[in-house]
Design a protein around this motif. Structure first.
Motif, mmCIF file in Angstrom:
data_model
loop_
_atom_site.group_PDB
_atom_site.id
_atom_site.type_symbol
_atom_site.label_atom_id
_atom_site.label_comp_id
_atom_site.label_asym_id
_atom_site.label_seq_id
_atom_site.Cartn_x
_atom_site.Cartn_y
_atom_site.Cartn_z
ATOM 1 N N ALA A 88 6.872 -11.998 12.568
ATOM 2 C CA ALA A 88 7.746 -11.319 11.603
ATOM 3 C C ALA A 88 6.919 -10.406 10.711
ATOM 4 N N SER A 89 7.479 -9.253 10.403
ATOM 5 C CA SER A 89 6.855 -8.367 9.426
ATOM 6 C C SER A 89 7.925 -7.974 8.420
ATOM 7 N N LEU A 90 7.481 -7.610 7.236
ATOM 8 C CA LEU A 90 8.411 -7.249 6.168
ATOM 9 C C LEU A 90 8.213 -5.790 5.797
ATOM 10 N N PRO A 91 9.312 -5.088 5.485
ATOM 11 C CA PRO A 91 9.166 -3.718 5.008
ATOM 12 C C PRO A 91 8.483 -3.692 3.647
ATOM 13 N N GLU A 92 7.732 -2.633 3.397
ATOM 14 C CA GLU A 92 7.023 -2.454 2.124
ATOM 15 C C GLU A 92 7.971 -2.611 0.938
ATOM 16 N N GLN A 93 9.219 -2.101 1.065
ATOM 17 C CA GLN A 93 10.149 -2.148 -0.070
ATOM 18 C C GLN A 93 10.557 -3.575 -0.431
ATOM 19 N N GLN A 94 10.533 -4.511 0.517
ATOM 20 C CA GLN A 94 10.853 -5.900 0.169
ATOM 21 C C GLN A 94 9.729 -6.528 -0.647
ATOM 22 N N ILE A 95 8.494 -6.205 -0.321
ATOM 23 C CA ILE A 95 7.365 -6.716 -1.106
ATOM 24 C C ILE A 95 7.412 -6.101 -2.502
ATOM 25 N N GLU A 96 7.702 -4.805 -2.582
ATOM 26 C CA GLU A 96 7.795 -4.136 -3.888
ATOM 27 C C GLU A 96 8.949 -4.714 -4.709
ATOM 28 N N ALA A 97 10.077 -5.010 -4.064
ATOM 29 C CA ALA A 97 11.219 -5.614 -4.763
ATOM 30 C C ALA A 97 10.849 -6.992 -5.298
#
Length: 169
Positions: A88-97
């Protein structure tokens, strides 16, 4: 061919090893993120505010596919998280959120999800403006829930119902 694109990956740690694994990753030069929340703990003789992981046994690494083995060889790291048979990988915007949520010092709760899907909403005011979320009712309170579907978690925050509106699809 190995993909050299850098992405955020959630990794599972041994129990209570999040901080040590995080520090070890940083020593190796690997970009990592360990979301921490402040919690008031009480002992018989004192109270103290401590930082503990927001999501127990999880942290995030920003790596390319060629660095997967190096992460797995880190003390405290148990495994990568898989979703539909792939890492699984997460979009950058989810980490920023997630970073934004923690920066606001709101009352956060994390749920291992068995949360029933509700109405999709967008936050139109306040510190979470622009965030996409899902509205659920928990203990008779209205809360906004930010789902991290790739990991099987949802994060709940307190905010005014006046700050949200339905997302028009």
């Amino acid at each position: 061919m190995i993909n050299n694109d850098y992405r955020w990956y959630p990794v599972y740690t041994r129990s209570r090893a999040e901080k040590k694994a995080y520090e070890e990753l940083l020593r190796k030069g690997i970009t990592a993120y360990l979301p921490l929340k402040k919690t008031l703990k009480q002992w018989t003789d004192r109270k103290k505010i401590i930082e503990e992981p927001l999501i127990k046994s999880y942290l995030f690494v920003y790596i390319s596919a060629k660095e997967h083995a190096e992460v797995l060889m880190t003390n405290g790291i148990a495994r990568f998280i898989y979703f539909s048979g792939e890492v699984a990988s997460l979009p950058e915007q989810q980490i920023e959120a997630l970073k934004l949520l923690l920066a606001t010092e709101s009352d956060l709760e994390v749920f291992e999800y068995d949360i029933k899907p509700g109405e999709k909403v967008i936050v139109k005011a306040g510190p979470f403006k622009g965030m996409l979320a899902e509205l659920v009712s928990i203990r008779n309170k209205q809360r906004i829930v930010l789902r991290l579907e790739q990991m099987g978690f949802a994060i709940s925050i307190n905010t005014s119902i006046a700050f949200i509106e339905p997302l028009l699809v």
